[in-house]
Write an enzyme that holds these catalytic residues in place. Structure first.
Site, PDB file in Angstrom:
ATOM      1  N   GLY A 137     -14.769  -1.446   9.154  1.00 11.99           N
ATOM      2  CA  GLY A 137     -14.905  -0.180   8.441  1.00 11.99           C
ATOM      3  C   GLY A 137     -16.069  -0.227   7.461  1.00 11.99           C
ATOM      4  N   ARG A 161     -16.207  -1.434  16.571  1.00 11.10           N
ATOM      5  CA  ARG A 161     -15.149  -2.357  16.964  1.00 11.10           C
ATOM      6  C   ARG A 161     -15.582  -3.030  18.269  1.00 11.10           C
ATOM      7  NH1 ARG A 161     -12.394  -2.410  12.211  1.00 11.10           N
ATOM      8  NH2 ARG A 161     -11.895  -0.284  11.533  1.00 11.10           N
ATOM      9  N   ASP A 184     -11.604  -8.493   6.705  1.00 11.84           N
ATOM     10  CA  ASP A 184     -10.993  -9.690   7.280  1.00 11.84           C
ATOM     11  C   ASP A 184     -11.241  -9.828   8.776  1.00 11.84           C
ATOM     12  OD1 ASP A 184      -9.358  -7.587   7.972  1.00 11.84           O
ATOM     13  OD2 ASP A 184      -7.489  -8.556   7.407  1.00 11.84           O
ATOM     14  N   THR A 200     -15.383  -4.195   1.935  1.00 15.13           N
ATOM     15  CA  THR A 200     -14.272  -3.347   2.360  1.00 15.13           C
ATOM     16  C   THR A 200     -13.712  -2.626   1.148  1.00 15.13           C
ATOM     17  OG1 THR A 200     -11.981  -3.340   3.172  1.00 15.13           O
ATOM     18  CG2 THR A 200     -12.770  -5.387   2.227  1.00 15.13           C
ATOM     19  N   ASP A 219     -10.748  -1.829   0.783  1.00 12.03           N
ATOM     20  CA  ASP A 219      -9.344  -2.213   0.608  1.00 12.03           C
ATOM     21  C   ASP A 219      -9.130  -3.287  -0.453  1.00 12.03           C
ATOM     22  OD1 ASP A 219      -8.839  -0.448   2.689  1.00 12.03           O
ATOM     23  OD2 ASP A 219      -8.911  -2.026   4.214  1.00 12.03           O
ATOM     24  N   ASP A 258      -8.982  -6.476  -0.123  1.00 12.35           N
ATOM     25  CA  ASP A 258      -7.913  -7.352   0.366  1.00 12.35           C
ATOM     26  C   ASP A 258      -8.411  -8.681   0.928  1.00 12.35           C
ATOM     27  OD1 ASP A 258      -9.175  -6.346   2.607  1.00 12.35           O
ATOM     28  OD2 ASP A 258      -7.349  -5.796   3.662  1.00 12.35           O
ATOM     29  N   ARG A 303      -4.950  -0.092   3.895  1.00  8.27           N
ATOM     30  CA  ARG A 303      -4.265  -0.868   4.945  1.00  8.27           C
ATOM     31  C   ARG A 303      -2.982  -1.485   4.395  1.00  8.27           C
ATOM     32  NH1 ARG A 303      -7.038  -4.478   9.039  1.00  8.27           N
ATOM     33  NH2 ARG A 303      -7.108  -5.902   7.290  1.00  8.27           N
TER      34      ARG A 303
END
Length: 320
Positions: free
Chosen positions: A11, A72, A103, A125, A127, A129, A171
């Site tokens: 992303g 992707r 990740d 990212t 996120d 994370d 996410r």
């Protein structure tokens, strides 16, 4: 090392372009040739690779998204796909690779590292994370986008005396919800790192109503579940009028904040330094405002992202 490559994967996140710029210009400053891989790992397999010059990354530091594009790629998850990618790099004499992403991108870098090709991961990212770093590129910008939306929605919630449920991205991590909820004064924050009870949520709404509160904001991380479903349950248990806003991909867009631009520049430049030092198989991050690097394989296999539970406790204390 004379030639290095850089790609963005997964992303997109605001600040990725600033990181690409840093990799290219830091590399050229140290007399390296820098090649951009377009379209992530899919572009790596197909050989969509071009040499980048100083001008190639001019006027991109302020732009969201990624000029190298992203995609992707299921094929790259296979050993055969990874070997194809390595062959494309070797054709051009590229000796090291900087991978900017989340990740999933790190997993690709890990696989290349295990096959003997030196990679350095840069955390990009929204996120937030990625283990081993307190902040990822794009998180601060996404956070400010969400806060701006909360402020606007609160105006409407006040006018119509309603409970609004705002679903945010992240996410399986609750950082965006937690930070935006605390900064936006949300009455309730739901994150996947903590179990929640619908009865508790409804009790908080009822107590607020009893003391004259006319509206409430509930921030829900997407890893918890659907904001629409939570809204329906609240309606069933309290008969309160609720509305849902799913912010979606708007959180990924926009010009990166100053914080994200600086972070991306620092991390991208450090990644190049590691390759020059012959230290592939690493990932870079920031802890207590100091740049760090760590083994990318070890990080993915043993470390886990953690949320600041103290902030979550504080949000509850301040939203009584």
């Amino acid at each position: 090392m004379k030639k290095i490559g850089v790609l963005t994967s997964g992303g997109d996140a605001p600040g990725m372009n600033a990181a690409v710029r840093a990799v290219v210009r830091k590399g050229i400053y140290h007399d390296l040739e820098v090649y951009g891989i377009y379209g992530g790992y899919a572009g790596l397999i197909s050989g969509n690779i071009k040499k980048l010059e100083l001008g190639s990354v001019g006027d991109i530091i302020h732009r969201g998204g990624t000029v190298l594009y992203s995609a992707r790629c299921e094929e790259f998850k296979t050993k055969e796909g990874q070997q194809k990618g390595i062959e494309q790099l070797k054709k051009l004499g590229i000796e090291g690779l900087v991978v900017i992403g989340g990740d999933g991108s790190y997993m690709g870098a890990k696989k290349l590292t295990e096959q003997g090709f030196p990679c350095v991961g840069v955390p990009g990212t929204i996120d937030n994370d990625i283990p081993g770093t307190e902040f990822t590129i794009g998180f601060d910008t996404a956070l400010n986008t969400v806060i701006d939306a909360i402020d606007k929605i609160r105006d409407t919630a006040t006018s119509h005396e309603r409970t609004f449920i705002i679903e945010v991205m992240g996410r399986d991590a609750g950082d965006i919800a937690l930070w935006a909820g605390l900064a936006g004064g949300a009455e309730t924050i739901l994150v996947p790192e903590e179990n929640f009870s619908m009865d508790d949520i409804c009790d908080r709404l009822k107590k607020g109503s009893e003391r004259g509160k006319k509206h409430s904001i509930i921030v829900v991380a997407e890893g918890v579940g659907s904001g629409v479903e939570i809204s329906q349950k609240i309606k069933e248990l309290t008969n309160y009028d609720t509305r849902v806003s799913v912010l979606g991909h708007m959180q990924r867009g926009g010009s990166p904040t100053a914080s994200d631009r600086v972070l991306a520049s620092r991390l991208g430049a450090r990644a190049v330094e590691l390759l020059i030092e012959g230290r592939g198989g690493r990932a870079v991050g920031i802890v207590k405002n100091e740049l760090v690097d760590y083994d990318i394989i070890e990080a993915l296999e043993t470390k886990k992202h953690e949320i600041d539970m103290g902030m979550l406790k504080l949000s509850k204390e301040l939203s009584i």
